[in-house]
Design an enzyme around this catalytic site. Structure first.
Site, PDB file in Angstrom:
ATOM      1  N   ASN A 104      -0.049  -0.445   6.038  1.00 47.51           N
ATOM      2  CA  ASN A 104       0.403  -1.294   4.997  1.00 47.51           C
ATOM      3  C   ASN A 104       1.124  -2.491   5.753  1.00 47.51           C
ATOM      4  OD1 ASN A 104       1.848  -2.170   2.855  1.00 47.51           O
ATOM      5  ND2 ASN A 104       3.693  -0.930   2.862  1.00 47.51           N
ATOM      6  N   GLY A 105       0.781  -3.459   5.342  1.00 49.21           N
ATOM      7  CA  GLY A 105       1.227  -4.605   5.845  1.00 49.21           C
ATOM      8  C   GLY A 105       0.288  -5.552   6.279  1.00 49.21           C
ATOM      9  N   GLU A 165      11.784 -14.176 -18.343  1.00 48.42           N
ATOM     10  CA  GLU A 165      11.718 -12.656 -17.950  1.00 48.42           C
ATOM     11  C   GLU A 165      10.589 -11.941 -19.149  1.00 48.42           C
ATOM     12  OE1 GLU A 165      11.776 -10.628 -15.875  1.00 48.42           O
ATOM     13  OE2 GLU A 165      11.743  -8.704 -16.743  1.00 48.42           O
ATOM     14  N   HIS A 202      11.215 -32.452 -23.743  1.00 43.46           N
ATOM     15  CA  HIS A 202      10.740 -33.272 -22.646  1.00 43.46           C
ATOM     16  C   HIS A 202       9.590 -33.003 -22.172  1.00 43.46           C
ATOM     17  CE1 HIS A 202      15.117 -34.664 -22.323  1.00 43.46           C
ATOM     18  NE2 HIS A 202      15.517 -33.688 -22.254  1.00 43.46           N
ATOM     19  N   TRP A 232      -3.845  -1.909  -1.625  1.00 47.10           N
ATOM     20  CA  TRP A 232      -3.492  -3.244  -2.442  1.00 47.10           C
ATOM     21  C   TRP A 232      -4.218  -4.216  -1.266  1.00 47.10           C
ATOM     22  CZ3 TRP A 232      -1.331  -8.293  -1.651  1.00 47.10           C
ATOM     23  CH2 TRP A 232      -1.230  -8.841  -2.619  1.00 47.10           C
ATOM     24  N   ARG A 239       2.112   1.477  -5.933  1.00 44.64           N
ATOM     25  CA  ARG A 239       2.254   0.503  -4.713  1.00 44.64           C
ATOM     26  C   ARG A 239       0.814  -0.237  -4.523  1.00 44.64           C
ATOM     27  NH1 ARG A 239       6.526   1.422  -1.806  1.00 44.64           N
ATOM     28  NH2 ARG A 239       5.584   0.320  -0.032  1.00 44.64           N
ATOM     29  N   LYS A 280       3.617  -2.748  -7.046  1.00 43.51           N
ATOM     30  CA  LYS A 280       5.170  -2.599  -7.131  1.00 43.51           C
ATOM     31  C   LYS A 280       6.026  -3.276  -6.306  1.00 43.51           C
ATOM     32  CE  LYS A 280       8.753  -1.110  -9.774  1.00 43.51           C
ATOM     33  NZ  LYS A 280       8.961  -1.687 -10.694  1.00 43.51           N
ATOM     34  N   GLU A 283       2.299 -10.403 -16.917  1.00 44.01           N
ATOM     35  CA  GLU A 283       1.856  -9.476 -16.177  1.00 44.01           C
ATOM     36  C   GLU A 283       1.081  -8.159 -16.791  1.00 44.01           C
ATOM     37  OE1 GLU A 283       6.182  -7.536 -14.983  1.00 44.01           O
ATOM     38  OE2 GLU A 283       4.666  -7.357 -13.275  1.00 44.01           O
ATOM     39  N   LYS A 330       6.902 -10.616 -18.491  1.00 42.85           N
ATOM     40  CA  LYS A 330       6.575  -9.571 -18.873  1.00 42.85           C
ATOM     41  C   LYS A 330       5.161  -9.265 -19.687  1.00 42.85           C
ATOM     42  CE  LYS A 330       9.369  -6.654 -17.171  1.00 42.85           C
ATOM     43  NZ  LYS A 330       9.179  -7.551 -15.921  1.00 42.85           N
ATOM     44  N   CYS A 385       0.704  -1.319  -0.126  1.00 47.75           N
ATOM     45  CA  CYS A 385       0.028  -0.056   0.081  1.00 47.75           C
ATOM     46  C   CYS A 385       0.973   1.248   0.020  1.00 47.75           C
ATOM     47  CB  CYS A 385      -0.771   0.129   1.151  1.00 47.75           C
ATOM     48  SG  CYS A 385      -1.978  -1.517   1.634  1.00 47.75           S
TER      49      CYS A 385
END
Ligand code: M6R
Length: 614
Positions: A101-102, A484, A507, A75, A27, A609, A491, A488, A2
């Protein structure tokens, strides 16, 4: 996760707070809310969704003007992202407001206790319990800071809390444990925020708060104590970037700006680290050369994109420094039994320096007496403080949720560390290290060259916007690049995307190939003939099964031409540095494809983030 802002001063607090929230929205953006104190009364406004919804609500129903206030962008962890669960939360009488936040892990027990004591809780959040606990403590102390200290001593978990009380119009109180909070020091005004970006337009003087500290913010100054009221040590610092770095600067999205900034970010991360004699000097490492000589194993811990940088580091460390290197997802590390000793060097990579999984991995390694080195982009964040040494990347503020320039600078940092260890331990001759450093110093130009050729990649991305799935293949350091590229795309474009080691394809994953499926293949340099030729065979194998092949290969590599439906050229660079140039087209590809689908690439759904919960 947050974003938190607090302000006390002489300006209209609502403007300062909402402007701060706009800079912290990366955030979390499930809801936003503010609390203002004017004429001895608290007023709050909050709305589900992005900050724009709160702005609209405030335009319709303005809050009383005041010069003390706070705000929150959420968030969600406990409770759905709706108006009711949005912060701030207030006590029964509406005289105490709290943002958080948390995660407060013992909130269920606290909530039961409060309800039994007659409190009426109105939300599903863990945070609201704190407002009611403060209400009780204020009855006996009459002092919000002391009430906060008493409450914090009862809380378990990770939290940044900021509170205001209708009884004091010159006081905002903050507290932190395992979650970020910085103080901005102004003239007759002071700020609290999760990140300096929130107040950088007003002051660049900041104070780093330590663990388990409570801060009292008044117009005349700032007082910091521990949770028991003892004066606490803090660290003041000056932020070395200004407000323009935290703005879009003419780009539609921060992500576009940050992709474009990569040549400069790579150059800045190299700056001052290569001596006139060509030797590396990494002053902030704070791990002596003797200690580095005693290291017998390296373990890298990180999450997400930073983990991919760690995977690439493994190749560089084993090749140049000749040390065994393991790479571990930080979230898994402490739940198994990693074998660590005093001669193990644990390298933690984190852009934000606040990722809880990375911090917990660092703490676990500390308990096992390993040496700890952080690679971090945010000065004043928690991770560097918990490590023996740190190598800062100089990417500048990265605001877009998807990491781009931070990744490239993390790669530079790991190359520097691997070469430095090689220099110290003598695993490569001085002239070999020197030659690699010279080549590394040329990489900003090479990244710039790639950026100049991205129009066909953008066109390709737009043409694939309706695809359901894209696969990415690579070998050696191209494998983490493939991971990577897939991350990208997931997301940003919310598409099925997977990265594979090209050799693994046969395989199992080759069963996914069907006619027309786009497969992006990162081809190693021709100088690595065996690797190179093997991947050319892999391209033929998938093409034979109908895949649409999109090949990223160095200039002059004609051998791939017959098998590439689309060919993306990158400059020829040494194998270990190739991720610096091959990642860029994948960033551009994902950004453009997501934009074509109408997504907000700076704030992808469900993400935040910095992930400050485990
Ligand atoms: O701040 P950190 O580097 O510790 O963050 C780690 C991940 O959360 C982060 O890299 C995430 O995977 C990015 N959104 C990827 O673009």
């Amino acid at each position: 996760m947050c974003g938190i802002v607090g302000y006390v001063g002489a300006r209209p607090a609502l403007d300062v707070v909402v402007e701060g929230l706009a800079r912290l929205e990366y955030r979390g953006y499930d809801s936003a809310g503010v609390a203002m104190l004017a004429d001895g009364a608290l007023a709050t406004a909050k709305r589900a969704g992005k900050l724009v919804n709160l702005r609209e609500a405030l335009a319709e129903e303005p809050l009383p003007a005041g010069t003390l206030g706070m705000g929150h962008t959420r968030w969600a962890t406990h409770g759905a992202p709706n108006d009711r669960n949005a912060h701030p939360h207030t006590d029964c009488a509406g005289r105490v407001a709290v943002i958080h936040n948390g995660i407060i892990e013992n909130f269920a027990a606290l909530r039961t206790e409060l309800e039994e004591g007659g409190h009426k809780l109105r939300s599903d959040t863990d945070t609201e319990a704190v407002a009611h606990l403060l209400e009780d403590e204020l009855k006996t102390t009459g002092d919000l800071a002391e009430a906060m200290r008493r409450v914090c001593r009862r809380l378990e978990g990770a939290f940044t809390l900021v509170a205001m009380h209708a009884g004091d119009d010159d006081l905002v109180v903050g507290a932190r444990r395992n979650s970020p909070l910085v103080v901005g020091v102004g003239d007759g005004e002071n700020f609290l925020a999760s990140d300096v970006a929130a107040f950088i337009a007003h002051t660049r003087d900041a104070i780093e708060l330590g663990q388990d500290q409570v801060v009292e913010l008044r117009r005349s100054g700032v007082t910091v104590t521990d949770f028991h009221g003892r004066p606490a040590e803090t660290k003041a610092y000056h932020v070395d970037w200004d407000v323009s770095a935290a703005e879009k600067g003419g780009y539609d999205y921060f992500m576009l700006k940050e992709i474009a900034e990569q040549p400069r970010a790579v150059a800045d991360t190299l700056l001052g680290r290569i001596g006139a004699d060509g030797r590396l000097t990494l002053d902030e490492m704070r791990i002596s050369d003797q200690e580095l000589r005693e290291v017998d194993k390296i373990i890298i811990v990180a999450c997400g994109t930073s983990y991919h940088a760690g995977l690439i580091a493994k190749y560089a460390i084993e090749h140049w420094a000749g040390l065994p290197c393991e790479v571990e997802l930080a979230s898994e590390f402490r739940y198994r039994d990693p074998i660590l000793s005093r001669s193990t060097l644990v390298i933690a990579i984190s852009q934000s320096g606040e990722t809880m999984d990375a911090l917990m991995a660092v703490r676990h390694a500390r308990e096992q007496h390993a040496k700890l080195l952080g690679i971090c982009n945010v000065n004043g964040s928690t991770l560097p403080r918990e490590c023996d040494g740190v190598l800062y990347t100089h990417a500048g503020p990265e605001i877009a949720v998807a990491s781009t320039k931070a990744f490239l600078t993390q790669l530079v940092a790991v190359y520097l560390i691997a070469l430095y260890i090689a220099q110290v331990r003598g695993t490569k001759f001085g002239d070999e290290v020197f030659a690699m450093i010279q080549l590394l110093a040329k990489m900003p130009e090479k990244v710039d060259e790639v950026l100049g050729t991205m129009e066909p990649v953008r066109a390709l991305a737009r043409s694939l916007a309706d695809e359901k799935s894209v696969l990415f293949l690579g070998r050696h350091v191209g494998f983490p690049v493939a991971l990577e590229g897939a991350l990208k795309l997931k997301e940003l474009a919310y598409m099925h995307a997977e990265g594979f080691a090209a050799g693994e394809l046969k395989h199992g994953p080759i069963a996914l190939i069907e006619p027309g499926l786009p497969v992006i293949v990162v081809v190693p340099p021709r100088s690595r003939a065996v690797l190179h030729d093997k991947i050319v065979s892999n391209i033929q194998e998938i093409r034979a099964r109908g895949a649409r092949t999109i090949v990223i290969a160095e200039e002059g590599d004609t051998s791939v031409e017959p098998y590439a439906d689309t060919l993306i050229r990158v400059p020829a660079v040494p194998t270990l540095f190739q991720p610096l140039v091959t990642t860029v087209p994948l960033q551009v590809f994902a950004c453009e494809l997501a934009t074509a689908k109408g997504h907000d690439v700076d704030q992808p759904r469900n993400l935040a983030k910095s992930v400050t919960v485990e």
